[in-house]
Design a protein around this motif. Sequence first.
Motif, mmCIF file in Angstrom:
data_model
loop_
_atom_site.group_PDB
_atom_site.id
_atom_site.type_symbol
_atom_site.label_atom_id
_atom_site.label_comp_id
_atom_site.label_asym_id
_atom_site.label_seq_id
_atom_site.Cartn_x
_atom_site.Cartn_y
_atom_site.Cartn_z
ATOM 1 N N SER A 33 9.981 13.236 -6.457
ATOM 2 C CA SER A 33 11.113 13.444 -5.539
ATOM 3 C C SER A 33 12.344 12.655 -5.995
ATOM 4 O O SER A 33 13.480 13.099 -5.824
ATOM 5 N N ALA A 65 5.387 -4.988 1.332
ATOM 6 C CA ALA A 65 5.611 -5.128 2.789
ATOM 7 C C ALA A 65 5.469 -3.766 3.437
ATOM 8 O O ALA A 65 5.640 -2.737 2.775
ATOM 9 N N VAL A 66 5.187 -3.761 4.723
ATOM 10 C CA VAL A 66 5.254 -2.530 5.513
ATOM 11 C C VAL A 66 6.607 -2.545 6.234
ATOM 12 O O VAL A 66 7.252 -3.598 6.311
ATOM 13 N N ASP A 71 0.810 -1.198 0.000
ATOM 14 C CA ASP A 71 0.000 0.000 0.000
ATOM 15 C C ASP A 71 0.856 1.265 0.000
ATOM 16 O O ASP A 71 1.571 1.554 0.954
ATOM 17 N N VAL A 98 14.661 5.262 -1.707
ATOM 18 C CA VAL A 98 13.350 5.004 -1.070
ATOM 19 C C VAL A 98 12.736 6.348 -0.704
ATOM 20 O O VAL A 98 12.568 6.675 0.471
ATOM 21 N N HIS A 118 15.962 14.591 -7.178
ATOM 22 C CA HIS A 118 17.256 14.404 -6.497
ATOM 23 C C HIS A 118 18.257 13.572 -7.286
ATOM 24 O O HIS A 118 19.462 13.730 -7.088
ATOM 25 N N ARG A 143 16.689 14.171 2.849
ATOM 26 C CA ARG A 143 16.474 15.617 2.647
ATOM 27 C C ARG A 143 16.525 16.346 3.984
ATOM 28 O O ARG A 143 17.219 17.352 4.122
ATOM 29 N N HIS A 178 0.197 3.554 2.897
ATOM 30 C CA HIS A 178 0.221 3.016 4.250
ATOM 31 C C HIS A 178 1.299 3.724 5.061
ATOM 32 O O HIS A 178 2.403 3.919 4.624
ATOM 33 N N MET A 213 10.230 3.509 5.653
ATOM 34 C CA MET A 213 10.733 2.355 4.906
ATOM 35 C C MET A 213 12.253 2.403 4.730
ATOM 36 O O MET A 213 12.946 1.404 4.963
ATOM 37 N N GLY A 214 12.776 3.572 4.325
ATOM 38 C CA GLY A 214 14.224 3.684 4.139
ATOM 39 C C GLY A 214 14.966 3.402 5.443
ATOM 40 O O GLY A 214 16.026 2.760 5.444
HETATM 41 N N1 FVH Z 1 5.533 2.645 4.491
HETATM 42 C C1 FVH Z 1 4.877 1.669 3.873
HETATM 43 O O1 FVH Z 1 4.215 0.867 4.477
HETATM 44 C C2 FVH Z 1 4.893 1.539 2.350
HETATM 45 C C3 FVH Z 1 5.036 0.120 1.930
HETATM 46 C C4 FVH Z 1 5.078 -0.043 0.444
HETATM 47 C C5 FVH Z 1 6.060 0.904 -0.216
HETATM 48 N N2 FVH Z 1 5.884 2.235 0.260
HETATM 49 C C6 FVH Z 1 6.634 3.232 -0.491
HETATM 50 O O2 FVH Z 1 7.959 3.407 -0.017
HETATM 51 C C7 FVH Z 1 8.357 4.747 -0.271
HETATM 52 C C8 FVH Z 1 8.854 5.366 1.010
HETATM 53 O O3 FVH Z 1 7.832 5.263 1.953
HETATM 54 P P1 FVH Z 1 8.032 5.664 3.489
HETATM 55 O O4 FVH Z 1 7.107 4.846 4.277
HETATM 56 O O5 FVH Z 1 9.460 5.627 3.829
HETATM 57 O O6 FVH Z 1 7.495 7.166 3.449
HETATM 58 P P2 FVH Z 1 7.760 8.338 4.485
HETATM 59 O O7 FVH Z 1 7.963 7.797 5.853
HETATM 60 O O8 FVH Z 1 6.670 9.318 4.271
HETATM 61 O O9 FVH Z 1 9.155 8.961 4.003
HETATM 62 C C9 FVH Z 1 9.250 9.623 2.758
HETATM 63 C C10 FVH Z 1 10.697 9.867 2.450
HETATM 64 O O10 FVH Z 1 10.763 10.624 1.233
HETATM 65 C C11 FVH Z 1 11.430 11.850 1.505
HETATM 66 N N3 FVH Z 1 10.881 12.889 0.654
HETATM 67 C C12 FVH Z 1 9.625 13.259 0.488
HETATM 68 N N4 FVH Z 1 9.529 14.244 -0.410
HETATM 69 C C13 FVH Z 1 10.778 14.521 -0.799
HETATM 70 C C14 FVH Z 1 11.352 15.435 -1.697
HETATM 71 N N5 FVH Z 1 10.610 16.266 -2.427
HETATM 72 N N6 FVH Z 1 12.671 15.415 -1.840
HETATM 73 C C15 FVH Z 1 13.454 14.564 -1.135
HETATM 74 N N7 FVH Z 1 12.984 13.664 -0.253
HETATM 75 C C16 FVH Z 1 11.649 13.653 -0.107
HETATM 76 C C17 FVH Z 1 11.239 12.121 2.959
HETATM 77 O O11 FVH Z 1 12.252 13.017 3.359
HETATM 78 P P3 FVH Z 1 12.033 14.021 4.606
HETATM 79 O O12 FVH Z 1 10.591 14.468 4.566
HETATM 80 O O13 FVH Z 1 12.361 13.235 5.823
HETATM 81 O O14 FVH Z 1 12.958 15.144 4.354
HETATM 82 C C18 FVH Z 1 11.384 10.703 3.529
HETATM 83 O O15 FVH Z 1 12.741 10.326 3.566
HETATM 84 C C19 FVH Z 1 7.161 5.485 -0.841
HETATM 85 O O16 FVH Z 1 7.251 5.528 -2.249
HETATM 86 C C20 FVH Z 1 6.004 4.594 -0.421
HETATM 87 O O17 FVH Z 1 4.897 4.708 -1.294
HETATM 88 C C21 FVH Z 1 5.970 2.394 1.715
#
Ligand code: FVH
Length: 310
Positions: A93, A142-143, A2, A87, A97, A55, A5, A35-36
């Motif tokens: 995004s 996966a989550v 999801d 990730v 980058h 970021r 999610h 996720m990262g």
């Molecule tokens: N979390 C989950 O359960 C799902 C499982 C399935 C796959 N998704 C996808 O994985 C991608 C990352 O998801 P996430 O859970 O890590 O998402 P967040 O916790 O919201 O972190 C988002 C990271 O992205 C960075 N970010 C956002 N916008 C920008 C931007 N414009 N430039 C650079 N980085 C950006 C954000 O950075 P920051 O807000 O901390 O500065 C986070 O590192 C995603 O595709 C899911 O769909 C997860």
Amino acid sequence: MDPHHRTTRRPLTAPAPKETTMPKGTISILGLGAMGSAMAERLRVQGFTTTVWNRTAAKARPHVEAGSKAAATVAEAAAASDVVIVVLLDHASVREHLEPAAADLKGKVVVNLTTTTPNESRATAAWAADHGITYLDGAIMAVPEMIGTPHARLLYAGDENAFAIAKPALETFGAAEFEGADAGLASLKDMALLTAMYQMFGGLLQATAMMRTVGVPAEQTAKDVIAWLGAVLPLAEEFATVVDGGEYDPAPGQSVDFTRAAMASLITASREQGVSADFLEPVKKHLDELTATGRGTADWISVVEQLRIR
Ligand code: FVH
């Protein structure tokens, strides 16, 4: 999995847990969201040397305390490793980058696990090829809490050599499955499975709304739906045999006419209870079209042929 999610992040722990092994490869991770972070932690635990970039730089701090190196820029993260795992939030995004760091990423393996549409994946693959970057696209089924457990499944597509190079790291996240050379394939399967999931849960919500009109709590309907779907879901394999065979008429199973009448009853029953039938009407519309074009005796699952936009 999801794409919307969101889960609460586990606190990062330092020192690393007991299962730490000898140092393996060096991996850079771009993006330290839920996720990262889970992936960076998993790689560390499995003995990989990790460099992280985010970021919002403050999010790298707990990772540094747990043993990762922090990169101040994407270029610095690219220079640190031959394999760079991305990730980030979305396609925009990623491109924002990666593009300025194209020269730094040249000759590297970039594994993009960000959720994107198939065409976005293909566009990034084409961009990577133009810049001498070996690109692998991925989809995470996966989550974050499932990363590193037997329940995590990750799909990959694109450069098979990149998959082979990154596989030791990727296998630490969960089952690693290569879908094919078309970089859109992992994302397509991800989106198809999510579509099935949302339609199924849409059905659960419809059933819940109907039963609540007579005071049945959602908890009871959930139990009933789980039991019912568990009993009927194996029919999916019989449906698949019919679809792959392409012979719908005469109906090997339930006909269009029969199902159309059943669907009309479901719509009426919902409305009688004061519940919208919006989720049901599109299916009925397709069945109506099949009947109107003389295919009422065909199997109702021939709807699958109607879905393709011509
Ligand atoms: N979390 C989950 O359960 C799902 C499982 C399935 C796959 N998704 C996808 O994985 C991608 C990352 O998801 P996430 O859970 O890590 O998402 P967040 O916790 O919201 O972190 C988002 C990271 O992205 C960075 N970010 C956002 N916008 C920008 C931007 N414009 N430039 C650079 N980085 C950006 C954000 O950075 P920051 O807000 O901390 O500065 C986070 O590192 C995603 O595709 C899911 O769909 C997860």
